[in-house]
Design a protein around this motif. Sequence first.
Motif, PDB file in Angstrom:
ATOM      1  N   THR A  28      79.163  17.452  74.323  1.00  0.00           N
ATOM      2  CA  THR A  28      79.347  18.809  73.806  1.00  0.00           C
ATOM      3  C   THR A  28      80.484  18.866  72.805  1.00  0.00           C
ATOM      4  N   ILE A  29      81.622  18.240  73.130  1.00  0.00           N
ATOM      5  CA  ILE A  29      82.784  18.279  72.248  1.00  0.00           C
ATOM      6  C   ILE A  29      82.518  17.524  70.951  1.00  0.00           C
ATOM      7  N   ARG A  30      81.869  16.374  71.047  1.00  0.00           N
ATOM      8  CA  ARG A  30      81.546  15.626  69.834  1.00  0.00           C
ATOM      9  C   ARG A  30      80.721  16.467  68.872  1.00  0.00           C
ATOM     10  N   SER A  36      83.669  12.319  64.237  1.00  0.00           N
ATOM     11  CA  SER A  36      84.739  12.001  65.186  1.00  0.00           C
ATOM     12  C   SER A  36      84.825  10.490  65.345  1.00  0.00           C
ATOM     13  N   GLU A  37      86.046   9.961  65.247  1.00  0.00           N
ATOM     14  CA  GLU A  37      86.239   8.526  65.461  1.00  0.00           C
ATOM     15  C   GLU A  37      86.215   8.211  66.952  1.00  0.00           C
ATOM     16  N   PHE A  59      90.805  20.093  82.877  1.00  0.00           N
ATOM     17  CA  PHE A  59      89.886  19.396  81.993  1.00  0.00           C
ATOM     18  C   PHE A  59      90.698  18.933  80.791  1.00  0.00           C
ATOM     19  N   LYS A  60      90.647  17.633  80.464  1.00  0.00           N
ATOM     20  CA  LYS A  60      91.455  17.074  79.382  1.00  0.00           C
ATOM     21  C   LYS A  60      90.561  16.472  78.308  1.00  0.00           C
ATOM     22  N   MET A  61      91.024  16.593  77.074  1.00  0.00           N
ATOM     23  CA  MET A  61      90.332  15.944  75.968  1.00  0.00           C
ATOM     24  C   MET A  61      91.355  15.387  74.993  1.00  0.00           C
ATOM     25  N   ASN A  62      91.070  14.202  74.479  1.00  0.00           N
ATOM     26  CA  ASN A  62      91.857  13.631  73.396  1.00  0.00           C
ATOM     27  C   ASN A  62      90.885  13.069  72.369  1.00  0.00           C
ATOM     28  N   GLY A  63      90.990  13.540  71.140  1.00  0.00           N
ATOM     29  CA  GLY A  63      90.109  13.063  70.081  1.00  0.00           C
ATOM     30  C   GLY A  63      90.893  12.647  68.861  1.00  0.00           C
ATOM     31  N   SER A  64      90.361  11.708  68.093  1.00  0.00           N
ATOM     32  CA  SER A  64      91.014  11.268  66.857  1.00  0.00           C
ATOM     33  C   SER A  64      89.991  11.220  65.735  1.00  0.00           C
ATOM     34  N   VAL A  67      86.633  15.784  62.204  1.00  0.00           N
ATOM     35  CA  VAL A  67      86.402  16.560  60.988  1.00  0.00           C
ATOM     36  C   VAL A  67      85.803  17.904  61.374  1.00  0.00           C
ATOM     37  N   ILE A  68      86.466  18.994  60.974  1.00  0.00           N
ATOM     38  CA  ILE A  68      86.060  20.349  61.315  1.00  0.00           C
ATOM     39  C   ILE A  68      85.418  21.000  60.100  1.00  0.00           C
ATOM     40  N   ARG A  69      84.296  21.643  60.306  1.00  0.00           N
ATOM     41  CA  ARG A  69      83.588  22.349  59.224  1.00  0.00           C
ATOM     42  C   ARG A  69      83.356  21.462  58.011  1.00  0.00           C
ATOM     43  N   ARG A  70      83.080  20.196  58.258  1.00  0.00           N
ATOM     44  CA  ARG A  70      82.676  19.205  57.251  1.00  0.00           C
ATOM     45  C   ARG A  70      83.775  18.766  56.286  1.00  0.00           C
ATOM     46  N   GLU A  71      84.885  19.487  56.211  1.00  0.00           N
ATOM     47  CA  GLU A  71      85.865  19.189  55.169  1.00  0.00           C
ATOM     48  C   GLU A  71      87.306  19.091  55.637  1.00  0.00           C
ATOM     49  N   PHE A  72      87.602  19.488  56.862  1.00  0.00           N
ATOM     50  CA  PHE A  72      88.985  19.505  57.328  1.00  0.00           C
ATOM     51  C   PHE A  72      89.167  18.468  58.436  1.00  0.00           C
ATOM     52  N   ARG A  73      89.989  17.451  58.159  1.00  0.00           N
ATOM     53  CA  ARG A  73      90.171  16.351  59.105  1.00  0.00           C
ATOM     54  C   ARG A  73      91.498  16.496  59.846  1.00  0.00           C
ATOM     55  N   ALA A  74      91.467  16.215  61.140  1.00  0.00           N
ATOM     56  CA  ALA A  74      92.674  16.158  61.968  1.00  0.00           C
ATOM     57  C   ALA A  74      92.841  14.733  62.471  1.00  0.00           C
TER      58      ALA A  74
END
Length: 264
Positions: A28-30, A36-37, A59-64, A67-74
């Motif tokens: 779901t999160i992916r 998402s890497e 509930f924990k999540m860690n992502g690296s 990319v949000i909305r196709r153009e914004f990377r965290a």
Amino acid sequence: MLGGLTGFTNNTGTDWGERILNTVASKTIRHLFTQSESVEVAVRCYPSSKLLQGSIDSFKMNGSGLVIRREFRAQEVSFETDAVSIDFSGVMNGKILLKQPTQAVAQVTLSQADINQSFQAELVKKRLQNLETPELTELSGGQPVSFSEVNVQLLPNNQVQIFAQADLGEKGMVPVSMTATLAAERRRRVRFKDAKFQSEAVPESLRDISDTLTKVFAEILDNMVDLDRFNLDGVTLRINRLETQGKTLVFSGYAQIERVPNNP
């Protein structure tokens, strides 16, 4: 609390219910991100039998590389919820359905490269192109003015150095240069405060017009970043603190989760 999320794993005794929930939650999160890497999810539920009643301790999540909305990377996104009540029957159908809203503490890390790349996003460029305020058109001889080639350098103590080019049409390109201090306002806006024109980065013959353009550019930036423009369906994001750390900008805050969002 969020610093130790990377690499967390479930205990070997985790039962099938937790394993199913981890799998569904990860999927779901992916799907919330264009790319998402890595995405790691862990559910804490003790005793594990509570899960059948839909009760989860956290509930924990860690992502690296998200990319949000196709153009914004965290560079990295981490969160940890309060106790969560879910409809476990939804998990068996591949969905996470909240019985009631919950909150999560969150941390988002943006690299300097991520920030500069965001100025290439269409949503951002629209705010910087073909501007026709009286002040700008007077400088350009009546033509729209656009800002481009934005480059942000992160400095200690929440300072930023920003360079850009102002396109005045037939009057050509004029460099703009400024420093500012990043600050959070009302937990939802990122402000560019105390903007100062940096004359030494501009040719002397252009300094007067560049000074005026820099003030206009600073005002645009100061009104640009509002988290409500980036909220996912059913999730409200808020900032408690932001801090420059080397070549990264770290946001700490929380998310109010009314429901697990659908794919954006």
